[in-house]
Structure formats: C-alpha cells, structure tokens
Scaffold this motif. Structure first.
Motif, mmCIF file in Angstrom:
data_model
loop_
_atom_site.group_PDB
_atom_site.id
_atom_site.type_symbol
_atom_site.label_atom_id
_atom_site.label_comp_id
_atom_site.label_asym_id
_atom_site.label_seq_id
_atom_site.Cartn_x
_atom_site.Cartn_y
_atom_site.Cartn_z
ATOM 1 N N ALA A 26 0.824 -1.210 0.000
ATOM 2 C CA ALA A 26 0.000 0.000 0.000
ATOM 3 C C ALA A 26 0.858 1.260 0.000
ATOM 4 C CB ALA A 26 -0.936 0.004 1.209
ATOM 5 N N ALA A 27 2.082 1.141 0.534
ATOM 6 C CA ALA A 27 3.023 2.267 0.538
ATOM 7 C C ALA A 27 3.817 2.325 -0.766
ATOM 8 C CB ALA A 27 3.966 2.144 1.727
ATOM 9 N N LYS A 28 3.357 1.567 -1.764
ATOM 10 C CA LYS A 28 3.925 1.569 -3.117
ATOM 11 C C LYS A 28 5.262 0.850 -3.224
ATOM 12 C CE LYS A 28 0.406 3.976 -4.503
ATOM 13 N NZ LYS A 28 -0.691 3.302 -5.236
ATOM 14 N N ALA A 29 5.560 -0.021 -2.283
ATOM 15 C CA ALA A 29 6.769 -0.831 -2.420
ATOM 16 C C ALA A 29 6.559 -1.844 -3.542
ATOM 17 C CB ALA A 29 7.076 -1.553 -1.116
ATOM 18 N N PRO A 30 7.511 -1.973 -4.468
ATOM 19 C CA PRO A 30 7.345 -2.862 -5.628
ATOM 20 C C PRO A 30 7.692 -4.308 -5.299
ATOM 21 C CG PRO A 30 9.449 -1.755 -5.767
ATOM 22 C CD PRO A 30 8.798 -1.246 -4.503
ATOM 23 N N ILE A 31 6.855 -4.955 -4.483
ATOM 24 C CA ILE A 31 7.144 -6.314 -4.030
ATOM 25 C C ILE A 31 6.061 -7.287 -4.485
ATOM 26 C CG2 ILE A 31 8.523 -5.642 -2.032
ATOM 27 C CD1 ILE A 31 5.986 -5.976 -0.315
ATOM 28 N N LYS A 32 6.448 -8.555 -4.532
ATOM 29 C CA LYS A 32 5.500 -9.602 -4.916
ATOM 30 C C LYS A 32 5.758 -10.830 -4.048
ATOM 31 C CE LYS A 32 3.453 -9.456 -8.519
ATOM 32 N NZ LYS A 32 2.114 -8.928 -8.920
ATOM 33 N N ALA A 33 4.706 -11.328 -3.390
ATOM 34 C CA ALA A 33 4.817 -12.551 -2.604
ATOM 35 C C ALA A 33 4.868 -13.742 -3.553
ATOM 36 C CB ALA A 33 3.634 -12.677 -1.651
ATOM 37 N N VAL A 34 5.787 -14.682 -3.274
ATOM 38 C CA VAL A 34 5.974 -15.791 -4.203
ATOM 39 C C VAL A 34 5.769 -17.176 -3.585
ATOM 40 C CG1 VAL A 34 7.470 -14.540 -5.800
ATOM 41 C CG2 VAL A 34 8.479 -15.679 -3.792
ATOM 42 N N VAL A 35 5.785 -17.267 -2.232
ATOM 43 C CA VAL A 35 5.593 -18.568 -1.591
ATOM 44 C C VAL A 35 5.300 -18.352 -0.104
ATOM 45 C CG1 VAL A 35 8.083 -18.846 -1.167
ATOM 46 C CG2 VAL A 35 6.612 -20.880 -1.260
ATOM 47 N N GLY A 36 4.405 -19.165 0.447
ATOM 48 C CA GLY A 36 4.106 -19.080 1.874
ATOM 49 C C GLY A 36 5.173 -19.793 2.684
#
Length: 339
Positions: free
Chosen positions: A99-109
């Motif tokens: 939400a703070a515009k960090a360019p991240i992507k979750a890829v695995v739990g």
C-alpha cells in the motif's frame, strides 16, 4: 515500528530502488542470472532457503547470510530497498508495504498456525485478566509492531466488543522473543505472546495460563509469505523460478517427512554454519504451520488482512487488491506437480 517507517518509505524507496535486486549480468552456464542470494536469518532457527540449500534443491545458487532479524516488517523492507534479495513477513505487513507503493511480490508461503504451531497469548497464573475487556490499560509483549501478533491482538479485542478508543488503551510493547517470558514473570508486561519452543518451555515451567490463541480466531492458516521485488523478478526470471521451486520443495519436505527427520536436519544445518548459537530450540519443532502443499499461496490469505486493515482504517478501500500482491507462477506445486 512499521508505522514510523512508512512515513519515510516513499523517500527511502525512491533513493534505493536502483538497488532492488542484485544487478543481473550474463546468464551462467546453468541459465541463472544470479547464483548468490543475500538474506537475513534467525538465531537458533533454520529457514526454508537454508534447508533447500542443504538438501541440494537450490544448487548452484548459494545463500549469503548478512545477519539476523526478529522482525518480518524489517525483513521485507530490507528486500524492498535492495539490502537483501528476499525477505519474509506476515501477510498483513506485506499488504501495508504494498500500500506504501513498495514494488514487491509474494511468491511462496513460509509460516503459519495450526494445532501444533500457533501463537498463544499468556498471562501469569494469578492474573485477574480473563477476557478482552480486562486488557484495557494493560501491556502486551510482542516481537514487533505492524505484524502478525499485533493484528491478532486487535482482532481479539474487536471481537470482544471493545471500541476503537478502548482498543487504543491497550499498549503493545516490543520485547525480543527470548525475553518475553521473563518480562511476563517479572510483571513488566501483563500478557506475553509466545510460540514454538519459547511457548513450550514457558508452559513446562508452569505458573502461566493461556488467554487466547491465534487459531481460536482464524483457524489453521498460512500467515506469512516470502517476497521478491518486481524488479528482481523481471531481471532474474530463471533465478526466481529456481529459488521459488527450491523453497517450495523444502516446505513440502517438512510436510512429508517425520518430525525426527526435520529436527535432525535442522540441527545439522545449525552446527555446520558456525554462528555460535544454541540448536536446542529446534528439538521443539512440530510443524511449519504452512497450510498448502509447498507453500502455494491462496488469495484468501491476503484478502483476510486487506479486509481487516480496511476496517482498521490503515488502508483505503480498493487501495490494494489481493491478486496484485502474489503469484504462484514459479511454484511447481501450484500445478499439482514438482519435478
């Protein structure tokens, strides 16, 4: 902790985005853009990438340990700003950082709660605290702010009928996990959030009793994910696929092997890495708590916290969409098979 960092995050990201993900050069003979990944570890514990490296799933990629952390929000911020190549945190903290515009992507739990592995909130045996309303004006010890333990506390209070004004009077105190039990017994805090070996040892010593558990509120669930930056994924697609697949296979290995085998492997890893740490804690390992095979991410694992953060007023309706936060593209178990 995470709230104060959010105020600086846009500036921080703007000045460090160029460092997000190590620069990729020519692909290696194995087709990988990178063969070394920087990460933060945990004292006396083994992470899934470390297990994957030990089991041979990660080769030829090597891990480079740069230090330890006890904070998920700090770990994913380190990844978002390029200090490390990957990091893991509570899914709600990932939502807030996105939400703070960090360019991240979750890829695995990578962690969660079930009947064997859960977070419990404990009070001294003689404490008058019996329920949510008794916590007004009291102190609760947690490992970090803006993450799993805080979210569970606030949900417990909300379901207990407390108003936002009353909830604000419950003080969350950051205490290193290894000191939380002691702080409770010495009266420095009124409630201690404990999990794993720290919970089991505290219960063994007696004199404390449970108030509630996270699984009482949410049932079994995968609580946290590992993230990469979008830039890292774009620049290093082959390394990303190799890393996530190895990570997922390590998760699945713990899900399909006996507790004794997992503990033995963890002890071996801790002894070999030579960080002058106590490996005794892993003897209390019971499960990863990861709900899905190989850490495959379910949209509801993010939607639960999106809805909660919207209710809390910490993010705006529609500001974050679950589908934008994660991908199972690189997880071999997402298609029901793993080679």
């Amino acid at each position: 902790m995470i709230r104060r960092r959010h105020a600086l995050l846009p500036v921080l990201l703007a000045t460090t985005l160029a460092a997000c993900g190590s620069a990729s050069g020519a692909a290696t003979p194995g087709g990988l853009e990178l063969t070394e990944l920087r990460y933060q570890g945990s004292v006396g514990a083994v992470s899934f990438p470390e297990l994957a490296e030990e089991l041979g799933y990660l080769a030829p990629i090597k891990l480079k340990w740069i230090g330890n952390t006890i904070s998920g929000p700090q770990d994913i911020q380190a990844a978002a700003t390029g200090q490390t190549d990957f990091g893991g945190a509570f899914d709600g903290a990932i939502v807030k950082l996105a939400a703070a515009k960090a360019p991240i992507k979750a890829v695995v739990g990578y962690y969660g709660s079930d009947k064997d592995s859960y977070v419990g909130y404990y009070v001294a045996g003689g404490s008058p605290i019996k329920g949510p309303r008794d916590l007004i004006g009291k102190k609760i010890g947690v490992n970090t702010l803006g993450a799993h333990l805080e979210a569970v506390v606030k949900e417990y209070l909300k379901r207990g009928g407390l108003t936002p004004q009353e909830i604000a009077k419950v003080e969350l105190v950051v205490v290193p996990p290894v000191n939380t039990e002691q702080a409770l017994r010495q009266g420095q805090i009124d409630v201690a959030a404990l999990s794993g070996i720290l919970r089991d040892k505290a219960l063994e010593r007696g004199g404390i009793r449970p108030l509630f558990k996270d699984i009482d509120l949410f049932g079994p669930f995968t609580a946290g994910s590992v993230v990469l930056t979008e830039r890292f994924i774009q620049r290093n697609p082959n390394t990303t696929r190799k890393f996530v697949a190895a990570f997922a296979k390590a998760v699945e290995w713990t899900q399909t092997h006996s507790r004794e085998e997992v503990v033995a492997e963890y002890k071996k890893i801790i002894a070999a890495r030579g960080r002058n740490e106590d490996a005794g804690g892993v003897a209390f390992w019971k499960s990863s708590g990861v709900a899905n095979k190989g850490g495959v991410i379910d949209a509801k694992e993010f939607q639960t916290w999106i809805d909660w953060l919207q209710r809390e007023g910490e993010i705006k309706p529609g500001q974050v969409k679950a589908a934008d936060l994660y991908t199972n593209q690189y997880n071999p178990f997402a298609s029901g098979s793993a080679s």
